[in-house]
Design a protein around this motif. Sequence first.
Motif, short mmCIF file in Angstrom:
data_model
loop_
_atom_site.label_atom_id
_atom_site.label_comp_id
_atom_site.label_asym_id
_atom_site.label_seq_id
_atom_site.Cartn_x
_atom_site.Cartn_y
_atom_site.Cartn_z
N PRO A 1 5.20 -6.07 -11.04
CA PRO A 1 5.42 -5.67 -9.64
C PRO A 1 4.74 -4.34 -9.29
N GLU A 2 4.85 -3.35 -10.21
CA GLU A 2 4.19 -2.07 -9.97
C GLU A 2 2.67 -2.24 -9.88
N LEU A 3 2.12 -3.11 -10.74
CA LEU A 3 0.68 -3.34 -10.73
C LEU A 3 0.21 -3.91 -9.40
N VAL A 4 0.91 -4.93 -8.93
CA VAL A 4 0.52 -5.57 -7.67
C VAL A 4 0.66 -4.60 -6.50
N VAL A 5 1.79 -3.89 -6.44
CA VAL A 5 2.00 -2.93 -5.35
C VAL A 5 0.93 -1.84 -5.38
N ASN A 6 0.59 -1.35 -6.57
CA ASN A 6 -0.37 -0.26 -6.67
C ASN A 6 -1.79 -0.69 -6.32
N VAL A 7 -2.20 -1.86 -6.78
CA VAL A 7 -3.54 -2.34 -6.44
C VAL A 7 -3.68 -2.49 -4.93
N MET A 8 -2.66 -3.06 -4.31
CA MET A 8 -2.70 -3.21 -2.85
C MET A 8 -2.68 -1.85 -2.16
N GLY A 9 -1.87 -0.93 -2.69
CA GLY A 9 -1.82 0.41 -2.13
C GLY A 9 -3.15 1.13 -2.25
N ALA A 10 -3.83 0.96 -3.40
CA ALA A 10 -5.13 1.59 -3.61
C ALA A 10 -6.17 1.02 -2.66
N GLY B 1 4.35 -15.40 -6.99
CA GLY B 1 5.47 -14.64 -6.42
C GLY B 1 5.19 -13.16 -6.39
N LEU B 2 4.52 -12.66 -7.42
CA LEU B 2 4.18 -11.23 -7.48
C LEU B 2 3.20 -10.85 -6.37
N VAL B 3 2.21 -11.69 -6.15
CA VAL B 3 1.20 -11.38 -5.13
C VAL B 3 1.83 -11.37 -3.73
N VAL B 4 2.60 -12.41 -3.43
CA VAL B 4 3.26 -12.50 -2.11
C VAL B 4 4.25 -11.34 -1.94
N GLY B 5 5.08 -11.12 -2.95
CA GLY B 5 6.07 -10.07 -2.86
C GLY B 5 5.45 -8.69 -2.74
N GLY B 6 4.39 -8.44 -3.50
CA GLY B 6 3.72 -7.14 -3.45
C GLY B 6 3.18 -6.84 -2.07
N ASN B 7 2.59 -7.84 -1.44
CA ASN B 7 2.05 -7.65 -0.09
C ASN B 7 3.16 -7.34 0.91
N LEU B 8 4.28 -8.05 0.82
CA LEU B 8 5.41 -7.82 1.72
C LEU B 8 6.00 -6.43 1.53
N VAL B 9 6.13 -6.00 0.28
CA VAL B 9 6.73 -4.70 0.00
C VAL B 9 5.87 -3.57 0.55
N VAL B 10 4.58 -3.58 0.24
CA VAL B 10 3.70 -2.49 0.68
C VAL B 10 3.64 -2.42 2.21
N THR B 11 3.39 -3.55 2.84
CA THR B 11 3.24 -3.57 4.30
C THR B 11 4.48 -3.07 5.02
N ASN B 12 5.65 -3.58 4.62
CA ASN B 12 6.88 -3.24 5.33
C ASN B 12 7.43 -1.87 4.95
N ALA B 13 7.21 -1.44 3.70
CA ALA B 13 7.66 -0.10 3.32
C ALA B 13 6.89 0.97 4.09
N ILE C 1 -1.63 0.43 -15.20
CA ILE C 1 -1.52 0.32 -13.74
C ILE C 1 -2.32 1.40 -13.02
N LEU C 2 -2.19 2.65 -13.45
CA LEU C 2 -2.99 3.70 -12.81
C LEU C 2 -4.46 3.56 -13.19
N GLY C 3 -4.73 3.04 -14.40
CA GLY C 3 -6.12 2.80 -14.79
C GLY C 3 -6.78 1.78 -13.89
N VAL C 4 -6.11 0.65 -13.67
CA VAL C 4 -6.66 -0.40 -12.81
C VAL C 4 -6.74 0.09 -11.36
N SER C 5 -5.68 0.78 -10.90
CA SER C 5 -5.65 1.25 -9.51
C SER C 5 -6.82 2.18 -9.21
N SER C 6 -7.12 3.11 -10.14
CA SER C 6 -8.19 4.07 -9.89
C SER C 6 -9.57 3.45 -10.06
N LEU C 7 -9.66 2.36 -10.83
CA LEU C 7 -10.93 1.63 -10.89
C LEU C 7 -11.20 0.90 -9.59
#
Length: 318
Positions: free
Chosen positions: A52-61, A182-194, A252-258
Amino acid sequence: MAVLVLWLTLGLIFLIKGADLLVNGASSLAKKFNVSDLAIGLTVVAFGTSAPELVVNVMGAIEGHHEIVFANVIGSNNFNLLVILGITGLITPLIVQSSTVWREIPLSLFAIFLLYLLTNDLWDADAFLLSRLDGALLLILFGGFLFYVYKQLPTDTAADADTPAPLTPLKIWSFILLGLAGLVVGGNLVVTNAIEIANRLGISEKIIGLTIIAAGTSLPELATSVVAAFKKNTDIAVGNIIGSNIFNIFLILGVSSLVKPIQYDPSFNSEMYLLAGGTALLFIGMFTGEKKKLDRWEAAVLLVIFLGYTGYLVAGEL
């Protein structure tokens, strides 16, 4: 606002259920190869519960929400360390293996120290940035961590007599694919609405990330560790948390910053100090009282520290 909260909650449910399916499928796959509980906790379960952290962070990045990226990882690690180990340690004292005491916990502390150096760019005070080069370094270290766990397998292959009947190959891959969806859908919903909730309430993305998102994406770790504690399987409980914290920083931070270089706000340093102090306290706790064991009173101390920290955060926004 109520609709936003509903969508955010739904997103967290998708994240948690997706992680649960992914962990079940991946753990069953690992068991087919006679992988030990500790190794599963440090790798398969840690990866699944960190998804979940990975999906949220990639979308956030991708969307440029840099505060969300750092707040989610640092906040989740603090939640893992102080709340989840605190709760599981109150359920049952956590006895751990020597490798966890002497290797994994110090490695987790090293990861925090390295992240501090990379983000604060001590050689260039005007550039608070986690660059793609920094991300590549973190991913190389993550690969080294996986290799270390792999090397541990020949000396740590204890079978679990209570292991349930393995899933069929069809169920294994169905669980893995449905979990990822589920992770992809949930991650998108969390980032957008938060983000929208933060904007409407006039509070920072940092606070939303450190509290709601960090706690929400850490629920899989909480569920996994609590269940493991009730089953007296403390290797899974502790290995899951330490492994997840290492995964969060290196992977997660490695992938996000890439994906996109991430601007760092030095105000996160206080949360990093808390994380480093809590990890050091856990290490010291392995030598107080009964060795290689987190006693209930030590677990209670971790929880009290988190409550005090959260109170400080909330007071700062009032």
